[in-house]
Write a protein that holds these residues in place. Structure first.
Motif, PDB file in Angstrom:
ATOM      1  N   MET A   1      -6.424 -26.323  -9.372  1.00  0.00           N
ATOM      2  CA  MET A   1      -5.004 -26.564  -9.637  1.00  0.00           C
ATOM      3  C   MET A   1      -4.404 -25.401 -10.424  1.00  0.00           C
ATOM      4  N   GLU A   2      -5.146 -24.864 -11.369  1.00  0.00           N
ATOM      5  CA  GLU A   2      -4.646 -23.747 -12.179  1.00  0.00           C
ATOM      6  C   GLU A   2      -4.365 -22.524 -11.309  1.00  0.00           C
ATOM      7  N   THR A   3      -5.219 -22.308 -10.309  1.00  0.00           N
ATOM      8  CA  THR A   3      -5.025 -21.178  -9.391  1.00  0.00           C
ATOM      9  C   THR A   3      -3.713 -21.356  -8.636  1.00  0.00           C
ATOM     10  N   TRP A   4      -3.500 -22.556  -8.099  1.00  0.00           N
ATOM     11  CA  TRP A   4      -2.267 -22.818  -7.354  1.00  0.00           C
ATOM     12  C   TRP A   4      -1.044 -22.686  -8.241  1.00  0.00           C
ATOM     13  N   GLN A   5      -1.127 -23.175  -9.471  1.00  0.00           N
ATOM     14  CA  GLN A   5       0.018 -23.083 -10.370  1.00  0.00           C
ATOM     15  C   GLN A   5       0.380 -21.635 -10.655  1.00  0.00           C
ATOM     16  N   LYS A   6      -0.616 -20.796 -10.865  1.00  0.00           N
ATOM     17  CA  LYS A   6      -0.360 -19.378 -11.120  1.00  0.00           C
ATOM     18  C   LYS A   6       0.228 -18.697  -9.889  1.00  0.00           C
ATOM     19  N   ILE A   7      -0.321 -19.025  -8.708  1.00  0.00           N
ATOM     20  CA  ILE A   7       0.170 -18.414  -7.467  1.00  0.00           C
ATOM     21  C   ILE A   7       1.608 -18.844  -7.187  1.00  0.00           C
ATOM     22  N   ILE A   8       1.886 -20.125  -7.380  1.00  0.00           N
ATOM     23  CA  ILE A   8       3.243 -20.633  -7.134  1.00  0.00           C
ATOM     24  C   ILE A   8       4.237 -20.002  -8.099  1.00  0.00           C
ATOM     25  N   ALA A   9       3.863 -19.877  -9.361  1.00  0.00           N
ATOM     26  CA  ALA A   9       4.750 -19.251 -10.347  1.00  0.00           C
ATOM     27  C   ALA A   9       5.030 -17.802  -9.971  1.00  0.00           C
TER      28      ALA A   9
END
Length: 121
Positions: free
Chosen positions: A27-35
């Protein structure tokens, strides 16, 4: 005549994850990518807003270049000079940041390709 409404019936079984699903990114990876993607989208929107004014810059500079020899007051020349200096600072900053960003984008593309190859092997 009364229309029938279809209602979705979702059971707990429907919500369970399949055992055959491959692992997901953290989830942290996706949050960083989305940001990061959102930041890139904001830049794209801002650039679209700047396209028309940027297109007018050469014509504006041509007009200023033609008008400078006709100026009779030093205060008018001061205003032109300050606007041009400000423009040079802004354009220099844009060019510097754009070049650095382009180089980093190219590095990330290469890294993405390398990671894709690594995953496939």
């Amino acid at each position: 005549m009364e229309r029938k409404r279809m209602r979705a019936r979702i059971t707990e079984e429907d919500l369970r994850l399949s055992e055959h699903v491959e692992p997901k990114e953290a989830m942290e990876t996706w949050q960083k990518i989305i940001a990061a993607a959102w930041d890139m989208t904001i830049v794209a929107v801002a650039y679209n807003d700047m396209r028309v004014p940027l297109r007018r810059v050469p014509e504006t500079l041509e007009t200023l270049g033609k008008e400078v020899p006709t100026v009779k007051e030093e205060k008018t020349l001061d205003i032109i000079e300050e606007e041009i200096k400000t423009g040079i600072r802004h354009f220099s900053d844009i060019v510097e940041k754009a070049q650095a960003s382009k180089e980093e984008m190219e590095r990330i593309l290469r890294s993405t390709w390398n990671q894709r190859v690594k995953i496939k092997t």
